[in-house]
Write a protein that holds these residues in place. Sequence first.
Motif, short mmCIF file in Angstrom:
data_model
loop_
_atom_site.label_atom_id
_atom_site.label_comp_id
_atom_site.label_asym_id
_atom_site.label_seq_id
_atom_site.Cartn_x
_atom_site.Cartn_y
_atom_site.Cartn_z
N ALA A 146 0.76 -1.52 -0.33
CA ALA A 146 -0.04 -0.12 -0.04
C ALA A 146 0.66 1.49 0.52
O ALA A 146 0.10 2.97 -0.32
N ARG A 150 3.67 0.48 -4.12
CA ARG A 150 2.52 0.74 -4.94
C ARG A 150 2.90 2.59 -5.49
O ARG A 150 3.06 3.17 -6.57
N VAL A 151 3.78 3.15 -4.73
CA VAL A 151 4.21 4.58 -5.39
C VAL A 151 5.52 4.47 -6.28
O VAL A 151 5.58 6.16 -7.16
N GLU A 157 -1.97 -0.91 -10.52
CA GLU A 157 -3.25 -0.63 -9.33
C GLU A 157 -3.80 -1.88 -8.73
O GLU A 157 -5.00 -2.11 -8.70
N VAL A 160 -2.52 -3.42 -6.03
CA VAL A 160 -2.84 -2.48 -4.88
C VAL A 160 -3.92 -2.59 -4.72
O VAL A 160 -4.69 -3.02 -3.86
N ASP A 223 2.67 11.98 -2.58
CA ASP A 223 2.57 10.62 -3.19
C ASP A 223 2.06 9.58 -2.38
O ASP A 223 1.37 8.91 -1.88
N TYR A 224 3.26 9.82 -1.43
CA TYR A 224 3.20 9.15 0.11
C TYR A 224 1.87 8.91 0.74
O TYR A 224 1.53 8.37 1.25
N ALA A 227 -0.99 8.02 -0.38
CA ALA A 227 -1.02 6.29 -0.52
C ALA A 227 -1.34 6.35 0.43
O ALA A 227 -2.33 5.16 1.03
#
Length: 301
Positions: A146, A150-151, A157, A160, A223-224, A227
């Motif tokens: 996650a 993902r980042v 996707e 995820v 972005d983090y 997420a």
Amino acid sequence: MNDAPKDWFQAELQETLDEDIEIELEDAVLSQEIARIYRGSHPHQMDRATYFRELLRLQSELIRLQDWVSYHKEKVVVIFEGRDSAGKGGAIKRITQRLNPRVCRVVALPAPSDREKTQWYFQRYVPHLPAGGEIVLFDRSWYNRAGVERVMGFATEDQVAQFFDDVPEFERMLLRSGIRLVKYWFSITDEEQQMRFLMRIHDPLKQWKLSPMDLQSRVRWEDYTYAKEEMFERTNIPEAPWYIVPGNDKKRARLNCISHLLDQIPYENVPHEEVALPDRIFNPDYEREILPHDLYVPQKY
């Protein structure tokens, strides 16, 4: 009044001070300018004596928890997540510092191998789950999917989305099996992370902690953040909620985390056999052999 407990506490406190000074060498090796800036940005830090006194008290409670887990064959999993340099490792180190490594162990898995990438996602974590009488601390966990995966684009996707569908039931399965699961997220500000990264860059004893992924985390801060927010929304289930540890103040973060962890588990005193040192058996006919000098470690100190 018997002064023995007080004397023991003072001696143990001094030993704790000595040990922790060894652990925390950053002030000694940092450039004076970086150290000055860092201290200036943390004007209300807890004084060292209070911190060590509380740390020692909490660590003594952790020993009671350890004994209870071992005696009752309990199974405990604690997950530590958070941004790079948020303080997860420091908290884990203080939790395990005085515990039996046969009871309490840390799991910090490397990047998955090519073979592991083809497995069920949770498969490589399952062998590290505790048996009865064990505490397992995950320094990062299945929540990598996650976050960093993902980042950084290591997971699609679809993968995820599948993770978010699966992880609540996976954790419920762990709970049904008798595992006690506690999840912590260490939270720091953008400015604090930047300061800690600069400290690591200028500290030769901590440069190893900086990886290319860490540096990219600075670029991808937003972005983090996105997420993390979705992770909380999708995985903060009643049976296994997230607990956020404000981490800008390292000392308070460690103490607060340990105190909270102790509150999550209904441990109590367990029976102990009295320990008595047996007499040494002395054989008057035994003569100790003199070992060759080159077997000994050189006495440089």
